[in-house]
Motif scaffolding. Structure first.
Motif, PDB file in Angstrom:
ATOM      1  N   UNK A 205      47.833  34.426  15.514  1.00 19.05           N
ATOM      2  CA  UNK A 205      46.629  33.588  15.159  1.00 19.05           C
ATOM      3  C   UNK A 205      45.672  33.140  16.056  1.00 19.05           C
ATOM      4  N   UNK A 206      46.233  33.714  17.403  1.00 15.71           N
ATOM      5  CA  UNK A 206      45.415  33.215  18.417  1.00 15.71           C
ATOM      6  C   UNK A 206      44.045  34.156  18.595  1.00 15.71           C
ATOM      7  N   UNK A 207      42.737  33.786  18.840  1.00 14.34           N
ATOM      8  CA  UNK A 207      41.641  34.454  18.934  1.00 14.34           C
ATOM      9  C   UNK A 207      41.258  35.330  19.845  1.00 14.34           C
ATOM     10  N   UNK A 208      41.939  35.150  21.137  1.00 16.14           N
ATOM     11  CA  UNK A 208      41.951  36.031  22.317  1.00 16.14           C
ATOM     12  C   UNK A 208      42.861  35.826  23.186  1.00 16.14           C
ATOM     13  N   UNK A 209      43.517  36.645  23.642  1.00 12.45           N
ATOM     14  CA  UNK A 209      44.443  36.515  24.626  1.00 12.45           C
ATOM     15  C   UNK A 209      44.109  37.043  26.132  1.00 12.45           C
ATOM     16  N   UNK A 210      44.160  36.378  27.325  1.00  6.79           N
ATOM     17  CA  UNK A 210      43.691  36.626  28.670  1.00  6.79           C
ATOM     18  C   UNK A 210      44.831  36.704  29.768  1.00  6.79           C
ATOM     19  N   UNK A 211      45.000  38.128  30.080  1.00  8.76           N
ATOM     20  CA  UNK A 211      46.404  38.163  30.955  1.00  8.76           C
ATOM     21  C   UNK A 211      45.679  38.778  32.279  1.00  8.76           C
ATOM     22  N   UNK A 212      46.279  38.015  33.243  1.00  3.88           N
ATOM     23  CA  UNK A 212      45.468  38.336  34.782  1.00  3.88           C
ATOM     24  C   UNK A 212      46.564  38.135  35.774  1.00  3.88           C
ATOM     25  N   UNK A 213      46.841  39.010  36.663  1.00  6.92           N
ATOM     26  CA  UNK A 213      47.684  38.882  37.635  1.00  6.92           C
ATOM     27  C   UNK A 213      48.529  40.230  38.072  1.00  6.92           C
ATOM     28  N   UNK A 236      42.835  40.928  26.390  1.00  8.45           N
ATOM     29  CA  UNK A 236      42.111  41.335  27.561  1.00  8.45           C
ATOM     30  C   UNK A 236      42.943  41.276  28.749  1.00  8.45           C
ATOM     31  N   UNK A 237      42.725  41.975  29.750  1.00  9.81           N
ATOM     32  CA  UNK A 237      43.485  41.971  31.118  1.00  9.81           C
ATOM     33  C   UNK A 237      42.573  42.461  32.236  1.00  9.81           C
ATOM     34  N   UNK A 238      43.100  41.747  33.223  1.00  7.02           N
ATOM     35  CA  UNK A 238      42.612  42.040  34.577  1.00  7.02           C
ATOM     36  C   UNK A 238      43.721  41.899  35.686  1.00  7.02           C
ATOM     37  N   UNK A 239      43.760  43.128  36.233  1.00  2.84           N
ATOM     38  CA  UNK A 239      45.008  43.232  36.891  1.00  2.84           C
ATOM     39  C   UNK A 239      44.503  42.955  38.549  1.00  2.84           C
ATOM     40  N   UNK A 240      45.383  41.924  39.431  1.00  2.00           N
ATOM     41  CA  UNK A 240      45.162  41.791  40.507  1.00  2.00           C
ATOM     42  C   UNK A 240      46.258  42.287  41.414  1.00  2.00           C
ATOM     43  N   UNK A 241      46.138  43.136  42.441  1.00  2.00           N
ATOM     44  CA  UNK A 241      47.150  43.611  43.240  1.00  2.00           C
ATOM     45  C   UNK A 241      47.769  44.703  42.626  1.00  2.00           C
ATOM     46  N   UNK A 242      47.205  45.857  42.219  1.00  2.00           N
ATOM     47  CA  UNK A 242      47.646  47.060  41.507  1.00  2.00           C
ATOM     48  C   UNK A 242      48.284  48.158  42.781  1.00  2.00           C
ATOM     49  N   UNK A 243      48.720  47.498  43.678  1.00  2.00           N
ATOM     50  CA  UNK A 243      49.280  48.635  44.836  1.00  2.00           C
ATOM     51  C   UNK A 243      50.632  49.261  44.400  1.00  2.00           C
ATOM     52  N   UNK A 244      51.314  48.447  43.310  1.00  2.00           N
ATOM     53  CA  UNK A 244      52.721  48.877  42.772  1.00  2.00           C
ATOM     54  C   UNK A 244      52.360  49.487  41.563  1.00  2.00           C
ATOM     55  N   UNK A 245      51.166  49.863  41.135  1.00  2.00           N
ATOM     56  CA  UNK A 245      50.994  50.505  39.834  1.00  2.00           C
ATOM     57  C   UNK A 245      51.036  52.035  40.079  1.00  2.00           C
TER      58      UNK A 245
END
Length: 347
Positions: A205-213, A236-245
């Protein structure tokens, strides 16, 4: 376009992070007015080399913009090392106007975020602006840090809890430190989040999830939410430090003699692609003003619309599904796979 901004304050947040506030002159207030969740691209020249980095704005969006960013020291990070050890009040830094699409325009509803480490920075702006502007809105923040001492913006988050006790829910976990109260220590992986989230709030029921890290946390949170039935367009997501991706495996070859045509600031040009170049690299050889920052597929600064031809991206951590469906790609990650490719930086 970069603008020289004076550093108004440098505040030590933790042993390895600072908050930097820039003074915005009256003539640039409109230029630097931000939407909650946006970031700034910074530029400096060191030893003859141009260095660009992106840092999220942590302050609420207001009519008179206050530009404050959080910077965490990264191992061998040339800009973060400079910021923590040398940057001082009165210095001037070249700053590009706010940009980014990891945003929430304040509106009524129930919203939530899962953040790790410095991922708190844009979410602090999102939550503060939402709670201040929308009297019925609610926000749940699930944050993860290594230890209490390593947690950025502790006072600002505590202030939100004091100001909005009925509308702001905070769950703070630590991966390397036990607490007398609260959740046991440990990483917020997929399994743990899948068990924790339904106990905290009505997940679907949450209108928006924001994932960041960092990459691992975001991937785990994405899987947990999807498994709990959350629709993709609410995540919605924003990745910080994607060196291990991992980068996408190269399953194609760029044709010899490819040409890139690009429109930038209303002017178009066509140029041959050199062996192995991305679209951005080809354009930069001929247009030094092409926008970019991380060159890692994370910040989205180099987003372009693909008008014709075909490209393949090495990685993408910036564009969401609807943007891809609308024809947008990241120039820094895109390699031509047809003889000609046309992109529009202005779209």
């Amino acid at each position: 376009m970069f603008h020289p901004l004076r550093v108004a304050e440098v505040e030590q947040l933790t042993d390895d992070s600072v908050a930097v506030t820039f003074a915005v002159p009256p003539q640039l207030r409109e230029t630097f007015r931000h939407t909650p969740g946006q970031h700034l691209n910074l530029r400096r020249i060191a030893d003859g080399e141009e260095i660009r980095r992106s840092y999220s704005i942590c302050t609420a969006a207001t009519a008179d913009p206050v530009l404050r960013i959080g910077i965490r020291l990264i191992e061998d990070g040339s800009f973060s090392t400079f910021a923590l050890k040398e940057l001082a009040v009165g210095d001037t830094v070249e700053v590009m106007p706010p940009m980014g699409r990891f945003v929430l325009e304040p509106r009524p509803g129930h919203f939530a975020a899962i953040v790790g480490g410095s991922g708190i920075t844009p979410v602090l702006s999102i939550a503060t602006t939402l709670l201040e502007r929308e009297p019925t809105a609610r926000f749940c923040l699930i944050r993860s840090d290594r230890t209490v001492a390593a947690a950025m913006f502790l006072e600002e988050v505590a202030d939100l809890k004091d100001r909005f006790p009925d509308r702001f829910q905070l769950v703070h976990t630590f991966s390397r430190e036990e607490q007398q109260t609260g959740l046991p220590s440990g990483r917020l992986d997929t399994e743990r989040l899948a068990a924790l989230l339904p106990a905290l709030l009505p997940v679907t029921e949450v209108d928006g999830w924001f994932l960041c890290g960092p990459y691992g946390l975001i991937q785990g949170a994405q899987r947990a939410l999807t498994g709990l039935g959350v629709a993709e367009d609410r995540i919605h997501q924003e990745i910080f430090h994607a060196a291990d991706a991992p980068a996408a495996p190269r399953t194609w070859t760029s044709p010899g003699g490819s040409t890139v045509t690009a429109t930038l600031d209303g002017r178009s040009g066509s140029w041959p692609v050199q062996d192995g170049e991305t679209v951005l690299e080809t354009v930069l050889r001929n247009r030094a003003d092409a926008p970019y920052a991380c060159k890692g597929g994370v910040c989205g600064t180099c987003r372009v619309r693909l008008l014709s031809g075909e490209v393949r991206m090495d990685r993408n951590f910036a564009l969401e599904r609807e943007e891809l469906d609308a024809g947008y790609v990241l120039a820094c990650q895109s390699h031509p796979v047809t003889g000609s490719v046309e992109v529009d930086f202005d779209a």
